[in-house]
Design a protein around this motif. Structure first.
Motif, PDB file in Angstrom:
ATOM      1  N   ARG A 227     100.382  79.875 117.683  1.00 31.09           N
ATOM      2  CA  ARG A 227     100.572  78.875 118.732  1.00 31.09           C
ATOM      3  C   ARG A 227     101.886  79.114 119.463  1.00 31.09           C
ATOM      4  O   ARG A 227     102.883  79.507 118.856  1.00 31.09           O
ATOM      5  N   ILE A 228     101.881  78.869 120.742  1.00 31.07           N
ATOM      6  CA  ILE A 228     103.110  78.963 121.527  1.00 31.07           C
ATOM      7  C   ILE A 228     104.178  78.054 120.934  1.00 31.07           C
ATOM      8  O   ILE A 228     105.358  78.417 120.846  1.00 31.07           O
ATOM      9  N   HIS A 229     103.781  76.871 120.508  1.00 31.27           N
ATOM     10  CA  HIS A 229     104.697  75.874 119.956  1.00 31.27           C
ATOM     11  C   HIS A 229     105.490  76.421 118.769  1.00 31.27           C
ATOM     12  O   HIS A 229     106.666  76.092 118.580  1.00 31.27           O
ATOM     13  N   ASP A 230     104.861  77.285 117.966  1.00 29.45           N
ATOM     14  CA  ASP A 230     105.501  77.780 116.750  1.00 29.45           C
ATOM     15  C   ASP A 230     106.568  78.831 117.023  1.00 29.45           C
ATOM     16  O   ASP A 230     107.441  79.065 116.186  1.00 29.45           O
ATOM     17  N   ASN A 231     106.505  79.501 118.164  1.00 28.79           N
ATOM     18  CA  ASN A 231     107.479  80.532 118.496  1.00 28.79           C
ATOM     19  C   ASN A 231     108.396  80.138 119.650  1.00 28.79           C
ATOM     20  O   ASN A 231     109.198  80.944 120.117  1.00 28.79           O
ATOM     21  N   LYS A 260     106.887  65.953 126.273  1.00 31.74           N
ATOM     22  CA  LYS A 260     106.593  64.714 126.976  1.00 31.74           C
ATOM     23  C   LYS A 260     106.333  64.927 128.469  1.00 31.74           C
ATOM     24  O   LYS A 260     105.806  64.036 129.138  1.00 31.74           O
ATOM     25  N   MET A 261     106.697  66.114 128.962  1.00 30.27           N
ATOM     26  CA  MET A 261     106.482  66.421 130.380  1.00 30.27           C
ATOM     27  C   MET A 261     105.152  67.140 130.602  1.00 30.27           C
ATOM     28  O   MET A 261     104.878  67.633 131.686  1.00 30.27           O
ATOM     29  N   GLY A 262     104.337  67.206 129.537  1.00 32.45           N
ATOM     30  CA  GLY A 262     103.006  67.778 129.677  1.00 32.45           C
ATOM     31  C   GLY A 262     102.828  69.157 129.093  1.00 32.45           C
ATOM     32  O   GLY A 262     101.769  69.765 129.272  1.00 32.45           O
ATOM     33  N   CYS A 263     103.830  69.681 128.394  1.00 32.54           N
ATOM     34  CA  CYS A 263     103.711  71.032 127.833  1.00 32.54           C
ATOM     35  C   CYS A 263     102.540  71.102 126.858  1.00 32.54           C
ATOM     36  O   CYS A 263     102.404  70.274 125.960  1.00 32.54           O
ATOM     37  N   LYS A 264     101.661  72.095 127.033  1.00 31.53           N
ATOM     38  CA  LYS A 264     100.474  72.257 126.193  1.00 31.53           C
ATOM     39  C   LYS A 264     100.689  73.287 125.085  1.00 31.53           C
ATOM     40  O   LYS A 264      99.735  73.754 124.463  1.00 31.53           O
ATOM     41  N   GLY A 265     101.954  73.643 124.838  1.00 36.59           N
ATOM     42  CA  GLY A 265     102.271  74.622 123.804  1.00 36.59           C
ATOM     43  C   GLY A 265     101.712  74.314 122.431  1.00 36.59           C
ATOM     44  O   GLY A 265     101.280  75.226 121.716  1.00 36.59           O
ATOM     45  N   HIS A 270      99.120  82.035 122.218  1.00 33.29           N
ATOM     46  CA  HIS A 270      99.493  83.163 123.086  1.00 33.29           C
ATOM     47  C   HIS A 270     100.858  83.670 122.633  1.00 33.29           C
ATOM     48  O   HIS A 270     101.627  82.927 122.026  1.00 33.29           O
ATOM     49  N   ASN A 271     101.164  84.921 122.944  1.00 30.80           N
ATOM     50  CA  ASN A 271     102.462  85.474 122.558  1.00 30.80           C
ATOM     51  C   ASN A 271     103.481  85.443 123.694  1.00 30.80           C
ATOM     52  O   ASN A 271     104.416  86.249 123.723  1.00 30.80           O
ATOM     53  N   CYS A 272     103.327  84.529 124.632  1.00 28.18           N
ATOM     54  CA  CYS A 272     104.272  84.396 125.753  1.00 28.18           C
ATOM     55  C   CYS A 272     105.733  84.296 125.302  1.00 28.18           C
ATOM     56  O   CYS A 272     106.600  84.924 125.920  1.00 28.18           O
ATOM     57  N   PRO A 273     106.053  83.515 124.249  1.00 24.38           N
ATOM     58  CA  PRO A 273     107.463  83.384 123.864  1.00 24.38           C
ATOM     59  C   PRO A 273     108.088  84.676 123.356  1.00 24.38           C
ATOM     60  O   PRO A 273     109.305  84.848 123.429  1.00 24.38           O
ATOM     61  N   GLY A 288     112.023  76.452 132.179  1.00 22.22           N
ATOM     62  CA  GLY A 288     112.122  75.019 132.401  1.00 22.22           C
ATOM     63  C   GLY A 288     110.835  74.318 132.764  1.00 22.22           C
ATOM     64  O   GLY A 288     110.846  73.135 133.110  1.00 22.22           O
ATOM     65  N   HIS A 289     109.694  75.023 132.679  1.00 22.03           N
ATOM     66  CA  HIS A 289     108.403  74.412 132.999  1.00 22.03           C
ATOM     67  C   HIS A 289     107.508  74.454 131.773  1.00 22.03           C
ATOM     68  O   HIS A 289     107.461  75.456 131.067  1.00 22.03           O
ATOM     69  N   GLY A 290     106.784  73.409 131.501  1.00 23.16           N
ATOM     70  CA  GLY A 290     105.918  73.371 130.334  1.00 23.16           C
ATOM     71  C   GLY A 290     104.755  74.352 130.407  1.00 23.16           C
ATOM     72  O   GLY A 290     104.332  74.761 131.485  1.00 23.16           O
ATOM     73  N   CYS A 291     104.238  74.723 129.243  1.00 23.25           N
ATOM     74  CA  CYS A 291     103.040  75.548 129.165  1.00 23.25           C
ATOM     75  C   CYS A 291     101.853  74.750 129.702  1.00 23.25           C
ATOM     76  O   CYS A 291     101.713  73.565 129.409  1.00 23.25           O
ATOM     77  N   VAL A 292     100.982  75.388 130.475  1.00 22.92           N
ATOM     78  CA  VAL A 292      99.817  74.689 131.036  1.00 22.92           C
ATOM     79  C   VAL A 292      98.529  75.004 130.268  1.00 22.92           C
ATOM     80  O   VAL A 292      97.457  74.546 130.635  1.00 22.92           O
ATOM     81  N   GLY A 293      98.644  75.813 129.210  1.00 25.64           N
ATOM     82  CA  GLY A 293      97.472  76.110 128.386  1.00 25.64           C
ATOM     83  C   GLY A 293      96.455  77.012 129.046  1.00 25.64           C
ATOM     84  O   GLY A 293      95.254  76.917 128.766  1.00 25.64           O
ATOM     85  N   CYS A 294      96.901  77.926 129.903  1.00 26.23           N
ATOM     86  CA  CYS A 294      95.962  78.726 130.705  1.00 26.23           C
ATOM     87  C   CYS A 294      95.182  79.758 129.910  1.00 26.23           C
ATOM     88  O   CYS A 294      94.218  80.327 130.422  1.00 26.23           O
ATOM     89  N   SER A 295      95.559  80.014 128.668  1.00 21.84           N
ATOM     90  CA  SER A 295      94.828  81.008 127.881  1.00 21.84           C
ATOM     91  C   SER A 295      93.786  80.389 126.964  1.00 21.84           C
ATOM     92  O   SER A 295      93.179  81.089 126.156  1.00 21.84           O
TER      93      SER A 295
END
Length: 363
Positions: A227-231, A260-265, A270-273, A288-295
């Motif tokens: 998960r993006i959140h984990d990295n 809280k700003m909508g990050c879908k991480g 995904h390995n984006c981080p 500075g922008h949240g993940c939008v979950g595009c993958s």
């Protein structure tokens, strides 16, 4: 000095830089650094398959990502050296000459070439919404993809249907896998895909003669296994309960969590981080922008509104960490997020229907 060494010299790449890249690539593939020499050997071999790149219902973002394969420059070299025999955006030939080049590769290298597909495939009205050379995208994909060694779907549109398949999906857009059925298809979703993952996927095939291990959505586990959140570099702020409350506030300036700003991480794999973008310089959350979950499957319908956060897990606030929650509750949270996606999709469809009714009333 071998042929490949001469090519490296032409590109201004030293042997040391090339081997360093191979070591980095082994890391991307979740392999031991000991595989670096084998990766170098596979890249240097003369049995690299040609590539046919098909582009259908899309924004060309994945082609743009391809053209920026420059981390390091050897990444660009590998993709060029593979012999991309057909790619409408970058090839010199046009019209009948371009189609002839594609047909020649299909016949000459049947079941040996790699087919890369960008964009979704419209199927409504016999596929007339995307035609090339008088043939529908469906027809072309079945012929070219059906005769390839395997197919790589680059970008979310090719992997899942993407934006064209979002409700109400007027062209009845479908994914590559939906069209090709039992054919081996590898999905590299993202809007757009990260070209480093494409390079790694192809190199894995050159190295082992087979596609990498895939998850249930046909994504390589080396790129979509966590998960993006984990990295995420902002994860420590999530654990500490430090969240951005509004754009530009003190927390935002200090790099606090964007949940809280909508990050879908928390619900995106995904390995984006770790791979990042722009030569490994940054990625959306870092900027500075949240993940939008595009993958993820169902993007756009299930991940919008972009700036509305995911729901709380029942009984737990957002301040509770994934570690504290435990694996059982994380499983529950996945169900909650899935329900959120369904509700979001239904809500979006309701909005579309409302607009349609208002339009009909005005008529």
């Amino acid at each position: 000095m071998g042929k490949f060494d001469n090519i490296l010299k032409e590109y201004g790449i030293s042997r040391r830089e090339f081997l360093k890249y191979c070591t980095a690539l082994s890391g991307t593939l979740a392999l031991s650094p000991a595989f670096a020499p084998k990766i170098a050997e596979a890249i240097e071999s003369d049995n690299r398959p040609p590539v046919i790149w098909l582009e259908f219902q899309d924004c060309a973002g994945d082609s743009e990502s391809l053209l920026r394969a420059n981390r390091p420059t050897v990444g660009d070299l590998i993709l060029n050296y593979l012999s991309i025999d057909y790619h409408e955006t970058i090839m010199a030939a046009a019209g009948h000459q371009a189609e002839a080049a594609r047909d020649e590769t299909v016949k000459k290298y049947k079941n040996k070439y790699i087919c890369v597909v960008e964009g979704s495939i419209p199927t409504a009205d016999d596929g007339i919404y995307c035609c090339i050379g008088g043939r529908s995208a469906v027809d072309i994909l079945k012929e070219v993809g059906g005769n390839a060694a395997f197919v790589i779907s680059v970008g979310t549109c090719a992997a899942y249907g993407g934006l064209p398949a979002a409700y109400p999906n007027p062209t009845e857009a479908k994914s590559v896998k939906e069209i090709l059925g039992s054919k081996t298809v590898i999905n590299l979703p993202g809007c757009p895909m990260n070209v480093d993952n494409l390079t790694a996927t192809i190199v894995h095939y050159l190295l082992f003669g087979a596609p990498p291990a895939l998850d249930k959505f046909l994504r390589p586990k080396f790129a979509y296994g966590k998960r993006i959140h984990d990295n995420c570099e902002r994860r420590a702020h999530f654990d500490a309960g430090q969240f951005v409350e509004r754009w530009g506030d003190e927390g935002h300036r200090q790099g606090w969590c964007l949940y809280k700003m909508g990050c879908k991480g928390p619900e995106t794999f995904h390995n984006c981080p770790t791979v990042r973008w722009n030569e490994g310089l940054s990625w959306p959350v870092m900027a500075g922008h949240g993940c939008v979950g595009c993958s993820e499957p169902g993007f756009w319908d299930t991940m919008t509104p972009i700036y509305r956060r995911l729901p709380n897990v029942p009984g737990f606030g957002v301040e509770a960490t994934a570690t504290k929650i435990g694996t059982t509750i994380v499983g529950i949270s996945a169900v909650v997020f899935g329900v959120h996606g369904i509700v979001t999709a239904i809500r979006n469809r309701g909005l579309v229907k409302k607009v349609e009714n208002e339009f009909e009333d005005k008529e």
